[in-house]
Scaffold this active site. Structure first.
Site, PDB file in Angstrom:
ATOM      1  N   TYR A 270       0.140   2.442  -3.052  1.00 28.31           N
ATOM      2  CA  TYR A 270      -1.064   1.687  -2.685  1.00 28.31           C
ATOM      3  C   TYR A 270      -2.179   2.654  -2.264  1.00 28.31           C
ATOM      4  O   TYR A 270      -3.337   2.519  -2.688  1.00 28.31           O
ATOM      5  CB  TYR A 270      -0.754   0.714  -1.551  1.00 28.31           C
ATOM      6  CG  TYR A 270      -1.965  -0.054  -1.069  1.00 28.31           C
ATOM      7  CD1 TYR A 270      -2.764   0.444  -0.033  1.00 28.31           C
ATOM      8  CD2 TYR A 270      -2.331  -1.259  -1.654  1.00 28.31           C
ATOM      9  CE1 TYR A 270      -3.880  -0.241   0.395  1.00 28.31           C
ATOM     10  CE2 TYR A 270      -3.454  -1.950  -1.229  1.00 28.31           C
ATOM     11  CZ  TYR A 270      -4.227  -1.435  -0.206  1.00 28.31           C
ATOM     12  OH  TYR A 270      -5.343  -2.108   0.211  1.00 28.31           O
ATOM     13  N   ASP A 271      -1.838   3.640  -1.423  1.00 26.07           N
ATOM     14  CA  ASP A 271      -2.828   4.630  -0.977  1.00 26.07           C
ATOM     15  C   ASP A 271      -3.425   5.386  -2.163  1.00 26.07           C
ATOM     16  O   ASP A 271      -4.627   5.672  -2.199  1.00 26.07           O
ATOM     17  CB  ASP A 271      -2.187   5.627  -0.008  1.00 26.07           C
ATOM     18  CG  ASP A 271      -1.790   4.987   1.314  1.00 26.07           C
ATOM     19  OD1 ASP A 271      -2.383   3.950   1.671  1.00 26.07           O
ATOM     20  OD2 ASP A 271      -0.893   5.531   1.980  1.00 26.07           O
TER      21      ASP A 271
ATOM     22  N   LYS B 177       2.190   7.080  14.595  1.00 27.14           N
ATOM     23  CA  LYS B 177       1.709   5.970  13.762  1.00 27.14           C
ATOM     24  C   LYS B 177       2.893   5.053  13.469  1.00 27.14           C
ATOM     25  O   LYS B 177       3.681   5.296  12.563  1.00 27.14           O
ATOM     26  CB  LYS B 177       1.094   6.470  12.460  1.00 27.14           C
ATOM     27  CG  LYS B 177       0.438   5.346  11.672  1.00 27.14           C
ATOM     28  CD  LYS B 177      -0.231   5.847  10.413  1.00 27.14           C
ATOM     29  CE  LYS B 177      -0.947   4.706   9.709  1.00 27.14           C
ATOM     30  NZ  LYS B 177      -0.051   3.594   9.346  1.00 27.14           N
TER      31      LYS B 177
ATOM     32  N   LYS C 206      -0.779  11.101   7.626  1.00 27.86           N
ATOM     33  CA  LYS C 206       0.474  10.513   7.143  1.00 27.86           C
ATOM     34  C   LYS C 206       1.495  11.570   6.720  1.00 27.86           C
ATOM     35  O   LYS C 206       1.140  12.642   6.236  1.00 27.86           O
ATOM     36  CB  LYS C 206       0.198   9.557   5.982  1.00 27.86           C
ATOM     37  CG  LYS C 206      -0.436   8.240   6.419  1.00 27.86           C
ATOM     38  CD  LYS C 206      -0.268   7.194   5.337  1.00 27.86           C
ATOM     39  CE  LYS C 206      -0.460   5.793   5.879  1.00 27.86           C
ATOM     40  NZ  LYS C 206      -0.154   4.774   4.865  1.00 27.86           N
TER      41      LYS C 206
END
Length: 671
Positions: free
Chosen positions: A35-36, A115, A314
């Site tokens: 998706y990213d 995160k 990330k």
């Protein structure tokens, strides 16, 4: 070649499809990393062609529409997302942009957090009392999940302490620890419920239940990381200061929040958390880096969908997509047959993955998996890679059904799957090469055939040198052959041969236990031997007849019946008898003719005995006409409770079964 307009339309359509699956259906089809990548591709095209940006582009909003089943709550302060960086170079570029935009020599201190991989929520407190809670939704409007959030024990219903604001909206992440996730899936597999692909999906599915009682059963937890509405009080002027204040008021905050004085310290923090990631006990997918000073945050401001003063750094993706090239079946040391997907090799979390477990036939059916499918692979920490879902929209026309074997791929014996069990097993325990070492070690163990001096290392060598394939081969060994093993001189070899000769004289119960029939322990073996008396009678018994034995239900009866139905097992038993294994003929005991308080009764021993061993107690009880069972049931007549008696004693008391202690047992044995 596609025009730029066509590329943009296709990317936006694809992203909207996956946003719907993720946010509305709670059933994502692709990993976050994919998706990213699609979002980055769209942004890059729009940056080059700003005249083609449309108001409904996925880059121009935060998330997706809320679920229609919930009422809606409008966020007074929008809940924005964060921009992402994926490598050190990108983070250092972000750091430089922040420094350049501040246009001062003032030092920037970074507040670094984990995160969390869960569901973002906002919780509103009025005069310290929780009044509402909502999901992020599209950033402007979210779903009202107040009733469900109230069930999460980590979230206080009332704040405590001093200077609590009249209105305070805290923001944070609801997530599911890995232990809780595994238990939910374990329960779901057992009951036929929904199995979740990962903890994030489980957390979202749990929080979006219409019935709060279901949410209350899920071990959700929460960490606070920010603030929205604030009225009637002041908060500290740093991000960390605010988090510490929230903690004083009773809101949970991660203990891994760290201040870093430079970009270099941020990178050290990032790599340390990445190293610790497998041991945290919950899923994270990166770290969040925020400017600590609130004054500097205000100077930096926001872009359309994210703050300029924060970024999500990330980790390498734990999920990737690849293709299933084949499905093979492995046989474990206990006979369990496990399907394994052979994959087009793909890097997941820094490791090249070419195989993934599929667990069992139920899991293949749940996934709807076919050979040739495009699938999402997940690898978290040290967990064996697994297929979490199938990308059905990209299924090839030539995909093939996965056919579970009816015969063991190693030895050809029948495959058994007892009703109510997920695992299929090979029934050829005495001949199956995959089970050989473990079955032989069990066969010679002290409580089975009791072959003195034949330890695990000797068994390992005998199998590896292919001297022994079945238990019957043990009795064909010679001292000359044994001297070929490591640390085995002529004298030691002869001692082993002598021990094997001695072991040929055994009891029917020990022999049955030594065969390693699934779920047939010592007590069950003794019960079978006592009830049927001869091997011939036991081999001929039906499942219904087997269930007449104390402590034997449908599952154990099926295992015993299937074991003796397998011709290869019967052949090995015949070989053992031909090699001279034998036991005394049964002594038929008529309970009616025995003058004993135990005659004809089904007895269970529990706890530890101080005056005699449990084996001796069992033997005496059988001599006096009792049937000794291994578990308490409605068929049980008497329970003998020694020291530290546990669940068996509790069940006996619950069923109203007579219970005596060791002293009373000894008195009755003496009488």
């Amino acid at each position: 070649m596609e025009s730029i307009e066509q590329q943009l339309t296709e990317l936006r359509t694809t992203l909207r499809h996956h946003e719907y699956l993720y946010h509305v259906m709670d059933a994502p089809e692709i990993p976050d990393a994919e998706y990213d990548r699609l979002m980055r591709e769209l942004r890059e095209l729009e940056t080059k062609h700003p005249e083609l940006i449309t108001p409904d582009s996925p880059t121009q909003r935060v998330g997706a529409a809320p679920l229609a089943a919930f009422s809606q709550i409008r966020h007074e302060v929008p809940m924005l997302s964060l921009d992402n960086v994926f490598d050190e170079e990108s983070f250092l570029a972000f750091n430089k942009r922040v420094q350049d935009r501040l246009k001062s020599n003032e030092k920037v201190t970074w507040c670094c957090e984990l995160k969390l991989d869960g569901l973002a929520v906002s919780i509103l407190y009025e005069n310290g009392v929780l009044v509402s809670a909502a999901t992020r939704g599209d950033g402007t409007t979210g779903e009202d999940i107040t009733s469900n959030v109230r069930t999460i024990l980590a979230i206080p219903l009332k704040l405590h302490g001093e200077n609590i604001p009249a209105r305070l909206e805290v923001r944070g992440e609801v997530f599911l620890p890995q232990a809780g996730f595994e238990k939910i899936n374990e329960d779901a597999r057992r009951t036929g419920g929904k199995v979740f692909a990962n903890p994030r999906n489980a957390a979202a599915g749990s929080l979006r239940q219409l019935d709060p009682r279901i949410t209350a059963k899920r071990p959700l937890t929460f960490f606070c990381y920010g603030v929205g509405v604030l009225e009637g009080s002041e908060l500290p002027d740093t991000h960390l200061g605010r988090l510490l204040q929230f903690k004083k008021w009773g809101l949970p905050v991660s203990d891994r929040v760290t201040l870093c004085e430079s970009a270099e310290e941020v990178l050290v923090f990032y790599h340390k958390v990445e190293e610790d990631r497998p041991t945290l006990g919950f899923d994270i997918d990166g770290v969040v880096i925020k400017v600590n000073s609130l004054a500097q945050q205000e100077q930096l401001g926001f872009v359309a969908r994210a703050p300029r003063w924060a970024v999500a750094f990330k980790f390498p993706a734990q999920e990737q997509m690849t293709f299933v090239r084949d499905v093979e079946f492995q046989v474990g040391r206990t006979g369990a047959i496990t399907p394994v997907a052979r994959l087009e090799p793909v890097h997941v979390a820094g490791v090249l993955v070419s195989n993934a477990t599929l667990h069992n036939a139920d899991e293949i059916e749940r996934l709807g998996l076919r050979i040739g499918d495009k699938v999402v692979i997940r690898r978290a920490g040290d967990v064996i890679p697994q297929v979490v879902n199938v990308v059905l929209s990209e299924r090839p026309e030539d995909s093939r059904e996965v056919v579970f074997p009816t015969h063991c791929p190693v030895c050809g014996s029948d495959v058994e799957r007892v009703e109510g069990e997920a695992v299929a097993r090979c029934t050829g325990g005495l001949i199956c090469g995959a089970q050989r070492k473990e079955s032989l070690k069990h066969f010679v163990s002290r409580r089975a055939m009791d072959v003195d001096g034949m330890g695990d290392k000797i068994i390992d060598q005998l199998v590896e040198k292919e001297y022994v394939h079945t238990p019957a081969d043990l009795f064909k060994l010679t001292a000359g052959k044994l001297t070929g093993l490591e640390r085995m001189g002529p004298k030691s070899a002869q001692n082993v041969v002598n021990a094997l000769e001695k072991a040929k004289e055994t009891t029917f119960a020990r022999f049955l236990y030594a065969l390693g029939i699934r779920e047939v322990g010592e007590a069950t073996a003794a019960g079978l031997a006592a009830y049927f008396g001869t091997l011939e009678a036991l081999e001929a018994a039906s499942i219904e007849e087997l269930q007449k034995v104390p402590d034997v239900g449908i599952v154990v009866a099926s295992h015993v019946h299937n074991f003796f139905a397998e011709e290869s097992n019967r052949n090995v038993i015949s070989e053992l008898l031909a090699e001279g294994v034998h036991w005394p003929a049964p002594i038929v005991i008529n309970a009616e003719e025995i003058d004993s308080p135990f005659a004809g009764k089904t007895v269970v021993l529990t706890g530890s005995l101080s005056q005699m061993s449990r084996d001796d107690a069992k033997a005496r009880l059988v001599e006096l006409g009792a049937k000794v069972a291994g578990s308490v049931s409605k068929k049980t007549d008497l329970v003998i409770a020694g020291e530290a008696a546990g669940s068996k004693l509790a069940k006996a008391q619950e069923l109203g079964i007579e219970v005596i202690d060791e002293a009373e047992m000894l008195r009755l044995l003496g009488s």
